[in-house]
Design a protein around this motif. Sequence first.
Motif: not given
Length: 278
Positions: A267-273
């Motif tokens: 939830l706190n991570a920077n995740i980009k699709t």
Amino acid sequence: MYKIIFFILLSLTLNAKIVDGVAILVQDEPITTLDIKKMMQESHLDQTKTIDLLIRKKLEEQEIKARKIEVTNDEVIDEIKNMAKQNNMTVNQFYEAVTNSENMTSSEIQQKIKERITNQKLFQAIAFSHMEEPDEQEIKDYYELHKSQFNHAQSFSTVVYESKQKDILQEKVDNPMFYSPEISRHDQVFEYNKIAPQLADLLEKTPLNGFSPIIPNGKNGYVSFYIQSVTKNKDVNLDEMKAQITNMIMADKREQVLKEYFDRARLNANIKTIRMPE
């Protein structure tokens, strides 16, 4: 001048191919479309579950680096010795059993053991409180809830059919009289307690005198198991299973702690699709 332009264009083309291969960025670290396709083939999970698994794995890797968790070769060898001893095997017998059931090399086995120890150390680093071992009632309840896992077959007598071509192997499964030199076969007995849980589950679900579903064999080919006979196990004595059930309960608790931790981390991570495999 033309050479400079050529090299610039070539560089842009190569960079475009690299970017095209990236599906997801987790804290700026890539998961590629190839990673997803490979994991889907190995795990037999759908794309959504596979992506969830790969993101969790990437977050774990980053946490391991951040905490500087390391596993030595001596730790891996000691763990293999312990696992062999627990199964009443020599180390060589342990390697042979895993190789036969999982089609893994000794170095691949050691890598899996290393990942397991690393995961245990990661849990120890993350867990803030000591987990109490289950009491008698919890062990009994767990046994009743998972009884099918304990009342299992003792061994499976099989004919192992392998081929580099899945369609040819499928023809053999559909028509047992079919012959092709592209298909190899050999008899093999698998003991339930000496094979991976996934393989044990596959063999248990395969009917007597029938073929299992075709699965990858880990050697760039495919395999199907024909069940010739099944040796039934003796009735399970709960007292004899207490140690095993306790380990299973503790493993479930550890995984729950890790799942909750990495659910929060995600939830706190920077995740980009960026893109999904076609």
